[in-house]
Design a protein around this motif. Sequence first.
Motif, PDB file in Angstrom:
ATOM      1  N   ASN A  78       0.838  -1.210   0.000  1.00 38.08           N
ATOM      2  CA  ASN A  78       0.000   0.000   0.000  1.00 38.08           C
ATOM      3  C   ASN A  78       0.871   1.258   0.000  1.00 38.08           C
ATOM      4  N   VAL A  79       1.972   1.185   0.778  1.00 37.10           N
ATOM      5  CA  VAL A  79       2.911   2.325   0.826  1.00 37.10           C
ATOM      6  C   VAL A  79       3.487   2.566  -0.565  1.00 37.10           C
ATOM      7  N   ILE A  80       3.840   1.473  -1.258  1.00 34.06           N
ATOM      8  CA  ILE A  80       4.408   1.606  -2.614  1.00 34.06           C
ATOM      9  C   ILE A  80       3.399   2.243  -3.559  1.00 34.06           C
ATOM     10  N   GLU A  81       2.157   1.796  -3.491  1.00 35.92           N
ATOM     11  CA  GLU A  81       1.114   2.343  -4.370  1.00 35.92           C
ATOM     12  C   GLU A  81       0.916   3.837  -4.123  1.00 35.92           C
ATOM     13  N   VAL A  82       0.840   4.174  -2.828  1.00 35.72           N
ATOM     14  CA  VAL A  82       0.642   5.598  -2.479  1.00 35.72           C
ATOM     15  C   VAL A  82       1.840   6.427  -2.925  1.00 35.72           C
ATOM     16  N   SER A  83       3.046   5.892  -2.677  1.00 33.66           N
ATOM     17  CA  SER A  83       4.267   6.633  -3.049  1.00 33.66           C
ATOM     18  C   SER A  83       4.371   6.803  -4.564  1.00 33.66           C
ATOM     19  N   LYS A  84       4.057   5.750  -5.313  1.00 33.65           N
ATOM     20  CA  LYS A  84       4.117   5.834  -6.776  1.00 33.65           C
ATOM     21  C   LYS A  84       3.081   6.830  -7.322  1.00 33.65           C
ATOM     22  N   ALA A  85       1.924   6.848  -6.674  1.00 28.76           N
ATOM     23  CA  ALA A  85       0.899   7.816  -7.087  1.00 28.76           C
ATOM     24  C   ALA A  85       1.382   9.239  -6.821  1.00 28.76           C
ATOM     25  N   ALA A  86       2.062   9.435  -5.694  1.00 29.50           N
ATOM     26  CA  ALA A  86       2.605  10.761  -5.361  1.00 29.50           C
ATOM     27  C   ALA A  86       3.709  11.152  -6.338  1.00 29.50           C
ATOM     28  N   ILE A  87       4.555  10.161  -6.684  1.00 27.99           N
ATOM     29  CA  ILE A  87       5.637  10.440  -7.650  1.00 27.99           C
ATOM     30  C   ILE A  87       5.061  10.887  -8.985  1.00 27.99           C
ATOM     31  N   ASP A 104      12.998  22.113  -7.888  1.00 32.62           N
ATOM     32  CA  ASP A 104      13.879  21.397  -6.953  1.00 32.62           C
ATOM     33  C   ASP A 104      13.099  20.821  -5.778  1.00 32.62           C
ATOM     34  N   ALA A 105      12.125  21.600  -5.293  1.00 30.39           N
ATOM     35  CA  ALA A 105      11.314  21.128  -4.151  1.00 30.39           C
ATOM     36  C   ALA A 105      10.532  19.883  -4.537  1.00 30.39           C
ATOM     37  N   LEU A 106       9.942  19.919  -5.753  1.00 30.44           N
ATOM     38  CA  LEU A 106       9.190  18.749  -6.222  1.00 30.44           C
ATOM     39  C   LEU A 106      10.132  17.554  -6.459  1.00 30.44           C
ATOM     40  N   ASN A 107      11.338  17.882  -6.940  1.00 32.62           N
ATOM     41  CA  ASN A 107      12.320  16.826  -7.200  1.00 32.62           C
ATOM     42  C   ASN A 107      12.724  16.125  -5.897  1.00 32.62           C
ATOM     43  N   LYS A 108      12.857  16.886  -4.802  1.00 33.31           N
ATOM     44  CA  LYS A 108      13.193  16.313  -3.499  1.00 33.31           C
ATOM     45  C   LYS A 108      12.064  15.400  -2.998  1.00 33.31           C
ATOM     46  N   GLU A 109      10.825  15.830  -3.241  1.00 30.37           N
ATOM     47  CA  GLU A 109       9.670  15.016  -2.835  1.00 30.37           C
ATOM     48  C   GLU A 109       9.656  13.698  -3.605  1.00 30.37           C
ATOM     49  N   ILE A 110       9.987  13.803  -4.907  1.00 33.64           N
ATOM     50  CA  ILE A 110      10.025  12.582  -5.735  1.00 33.64           C
ATOM     51  C   ILE A 110      11.111  11.629  -5.236  1.00 33.64           C
ATOM     52  N   GLU A 111      12.313  12.198  -4.901  1.00 29.84           N
ATOM     53  CA  GLU A 111      13.411  11.370  -4.385  1.00 29.84           C
ATOM     54  C   GLU A 111      13.020  10.688  -3.070  1.00 29.84           C
ATOM     55  N   PHE A 112      12.347  11.460  -2.203  1.00 29.02           N
ATOM     56  CA  PHE A 112      11.927  10.930  -0.916  1.00 29.02           C
ATOM     57  C   PHE A 112      10.931   9.776  -1.110  1.00 29.02           C
ATOM     58  N   LYS A 113      10.001   9.976  -2.053  1.00 28.31           N
ATOM     59  CA  LYS A 113       9.001   8.933  -2.317  1.00 28.31           C
ATOM     60  C   LYS A 113       9.645   7.694  -2.938  1.00 28.31           C
TER      61      LYS A 113
END
Length: 278
Positions: A78-87, A104-113
């Motif tokens: 479920n975490v993977i699904e949510v994270s992939k949706a966020a990415i 850059d801010a969005l890029n950091k969020e993508i890296e974190f996810k």
Amino acid sequence: MAKEIKKDPADYSVEEKLQSLYQLQTMLTEIDKIKTLRGELPLEVQDLEDEIAGLSTRVEKTKAEITDLSAGVTENRNVIEVSKAAIAKYTEQQDNVSNNREFDALNKEIEFKNLEVELAEKHIRDYSAAINIKKEEIEHNQQVIDEKKQDLEIKKAELQEIIEENRQEEERLREKSKALELTIEPRLLQSFKRIRSNTRNGLGIVYVQRESCGGCFNKIPPQRQLDIRMRKKIIVCEYCGRILIDPELAGVQEAAKPAETAPKKRTRKSAAASAEQE
């Protein structure tokens, strides 16, 4: 017809008490022999039942652990699904940013996810490997349980066969021993049972054998032997604590002692003849 008045056990003479105790001992010895025929089977049956119960508990516990691990796998998926949706969402937003800072801010969020996805995938691999190990444990334990159950059935069948062969005799002896116990003074009976429980062979009362205790085979002083034959009081062995009775009361006939031949006296004539021969 007048009813027979039962005699109070306390009113029995010492001789009668000793006779009753020895009869009881004889019956209990026969019951012990029947138990001996069963050998270690009752203990083996009990051990197998305990092992099966322990293994079954372990299997149930392992199944519960697998359920928890499976829940962990589901949670991480479920975490993977949510994270992939966020990415996907942040990647789409990057196309519409107005400056580099937002990008850059969005890029950091993508890296974190992405890190969250990697960590969740690692957890899934770990949980899956643990589940496989647990399943192997269950399979192994189940095989052992099946083998133990087969052994248990065989042991139970053997034990039941022995019990059935001797059931009637054992029940008859137990009934007779219970009836006999009612004729023995409670305090004396309790003492006898205590003595019996403290001896390895279960003998609480023995007869004198060759001037020795029939239980521990220690020598009995002559005066004490005389007291035993008199049957005026209950006497116990000073070494092992067993109650002592004379062989006659036990219905045993002792072998007669061999007569000692006195040395021949030498006469004066025989002494003189011996001297001449020398």
